[in-house]
Scaffold this motif. Structure first.
Motif, PDB file in Angstrom:
ATOM      1  N   ARG A  39      -3.428  23.713   1.104  1.00 33.72           N
ATOM      2  CA  ARG A  39      -3.966  22.370   1.325  1.00 33.72           C
ATOM      3  C   ARG A  39      -4.600  21.822   0.042  1.00 33.72           C
ATOM      4  O   ARG A  39      -4.401  20.657  -0.319  1.00 33.72           O
ATOM      5  N   SER A  40      -5.342  22.637  -0.667  1.00 35.20           N
ATOM      6  CA  SER A  40      -5.979  22.217  -1.916  1.00 35.20           C
ATOM      7  C   SER A  40      -4.936  21.866  -2.983  1.00 35.20           C
ATOM      8  O   SER A  40      -5.058  20.854  -3.675  1.00 35.20           O
TER       9      SER A  40
ATOM     10  N   ALA B 242      -1.159  15.319  -5.001  1.00 35.20           N
ATOM     11  CA  ALA B 242      -1.222  13.927  -4.550  1.00 35.20           C
ATOM     12  C   ALA B 242      -2.211  13.130  -5.408  1.00 35.20           C
ATOM     13  O   ALA B 242      -1.938  11.987  -5.783  1.00 35.20           O
ATOM     14  N   GLN B 243      -3.336  13.740  -5.768  1.00 27.51           N
ATOM     15  CA  GLN B 243      -4.324  13.072  -6.613  1.00 27.51           C
ATOM     16  C   GLN B 243      -3.781  12.819  -8.022  1.00 27.51           C
ATOM     17  O   GLN B 243      -4.081  11.793  -8.632  1.00 27.51           O
ATOM     18  N   ALA B 244      -2.976  13.745  -8.542  1.00 19.21           N
ATOM     19  CA  ALA B 244      -2.372  13.547  -9.867  1.00 19.21           C
ATOM     20  C   ALA B 244      -1.435  12.338  -9.851  1.00 19.21           C
ATOM     21  O   ALA B 244      -1.424  11.539 -10.793  1.00 19.21           O
TER      22      ALA B 244
ATOM     23  N   THR C 111      -4.415   9.153  -0.531  1.00 19.72           N
ATOM     24  CA  THR C 111      -3.810  10.476  -0.671  1.00 19.72           C
ATOM     25  C   THR C 111      -4.170  11.364   0.508  1.00 19.72           C
ATOM     26  O   THR C 111      -5.214  11.198   1.134  1.00 19.72           O
ATOM     27  N   VAL C 112      -3.284  12.312   0.757  1.00 23.68           N
ATOM     28  CA  VAL C 112      -3.542  13.343   1.758  1.00 23.68           C
ATOM     29  C   VAL C 112      -2.781  14.595   1.342  1.00 23.68           C
ATOM     30  O   VAL C 112      -1.655  14.516   0.858  1.00 23.68           O
TER      31      VAL C 112
ATOM     32  N   LYS D   2       0.865  -1.173   0.000  1.00 27.37           N
ATOM     33  CA  LYS D   2       0.000   0.000   0.000  1.00 27.37           C
ATOM     34  C   LYS D   2       0.905   1.227   0.000  1.00 27.37           C
ATOM     35  O   LYS D   2       1.984   1.218   0.594  1.00 27.37           O
ATOM     36  N   TYR D   3       0.436   2.281  -0.657  1.00 30.97           N
ATOM     37  CA  TYR D   3       1.190   3.530  -0.711  1.00 30.97           C
ATOM     38  C   TYR D   3       0.339   4.674  -0.183  1.00 30.97           C
ATOM     39  O   TYR D   3      -0.845   4.782  -0.499  1.00 30.97           O
ATOM     40  N   LEU D   4       0.947   5.528   0.607  1.00 29.02           N
ATOM     41  CA  LEU D   4       0.323   6.756   1.073  1.00 29.02           C
ATOM     42  C   LEU D   4       0.995   7.905   0.328  1.00 29.02           C
ATOM     43  O   LEU D   4       2.212   8.072   0.423  1.00 29.02           O
ATOM     44  N   ILE D   5       0.212   8.666  -0.419  1.00 29.83           N
ATOM     45  CA  ILE D   5       0.723   9.739  -1.265  1.00 29.83           C
ATOM     46  C   ILE D   5       0.413  11.054  -0.557  1.00 29.83           C
ATOM     47  O   ILE D   5      -0.748  11.440  -0.417  1.00 29.83           O
ATOM     48  N   SER D   6       1.455  11.741  -0.098  1.00 29.70           N
ATOM     49  CA  SER D   6       1.301  12.944   0.720  1.00 29.70           C
ATOM     50  C   SER D   6       1.820  14.173  -0.002  1.00 29.70           C
ATOM     51  O   SER D   6       2.991  14.208  -0.402  1.00 29.70           O
ATOM     52  N   GLY D   7       0.969  15.171  -0.135  1.00 31.35           N
ATOM     53  CA  GLY D   7       1.367  16.424  -0.773  1.00 31.35           C
ATOM     54  C   GLY D   7       1.698  17.485   0.270  1.00 31.35           C
ATOM     55  O   GLY D   7       1.071  17.550   1.326  1.00 31.35           O
ATOM     56  N   TYR D   8       2.702  18.295  -0.062  1.00 32.14           N
ATOM     57  CA  TYR D   8       3.160  19.374   0.822  1.00 32.14           C
ATOM     58  C   TYR D   8       3.397  20.637  -0.003  1.00 32.14           C
ATOM     59  O   TYR D   8       3.688  20.554  -1.192  1.00 32.14           O
ATOM     60  N   THR D   9       3.287  21.794   0.636  1.00 35.35           N
ATOM     61  CA  THR D   9       3.628  23.066   0.013  1.00 35.35           C
ATOM     62  C   THR D   9       4.485  23.864   0.989  1.00 35.35           C
ATOM     63  O   THR D   9       4.485  23.591   2.194  1.00 35.35           O
TER      64      THR D   9
END
Length: 114
Positions: free
Chosen positions: A66-67, A73-75, A92-93, A49-56
């Motif tokens: 956050r958006s 992450a969705q891409a 994703t988060v 399983k993979y957790l895809i985390s986006g940061y800015t």
């Protein structure tokens, strides 16, 4: 988010190098896709399983940050699904810049292996 750990706990390790984004974009580059291909190969063998985390980075309006981090992450998630990874293996988060003190402070997506 059943079955997925939080990257805020610090126990997760990145599954590949961080994917860097410029400006307010969220489109994957050829370099991103090349890095992600290793995850597809790994998934075909082991089914992790993979957790895809986006940061800015700090300094952006909180809601926008956050958006944007979630869109990135969705891409990544969509690309992985299109290349054969089962959607149930991906979560994703988008943290924006509101996360733990040890998280990245730049425009990146980090994919963690569970």
């Amino acid at each position: 988010r059943d079955g997925f750990q939080s990257p805020l706990q610090g126990a997760l390790k990145p599954a590949c190098p961080a994917l860097e984004f410029g400006g307010d974009g969220y489109t994957l580059t050829g370099g991103h896709k090349k890095l992600l291909s290793t995850l597809v190969t790994e998934w075909e063998k082991e089914k992790p399983k993979y957790l895809i985390s986006g940061y800015t980075p700090p300094g952006l309006p909180e809601d926008f940050a956050r958006s944007l981090s979630e869109r990135r992450a969705q891409a990544v998630r969509q690309h992985l699904i299109e290349n054969g990874i089962d959607a149930a293996s991906l979560q994703t988060v988008g943290f924006g810049f509101d996360s733990s003190p040890t998280s990245p402070t730049s425009s990146v997506v980090v994919v963690y292996r569970q």
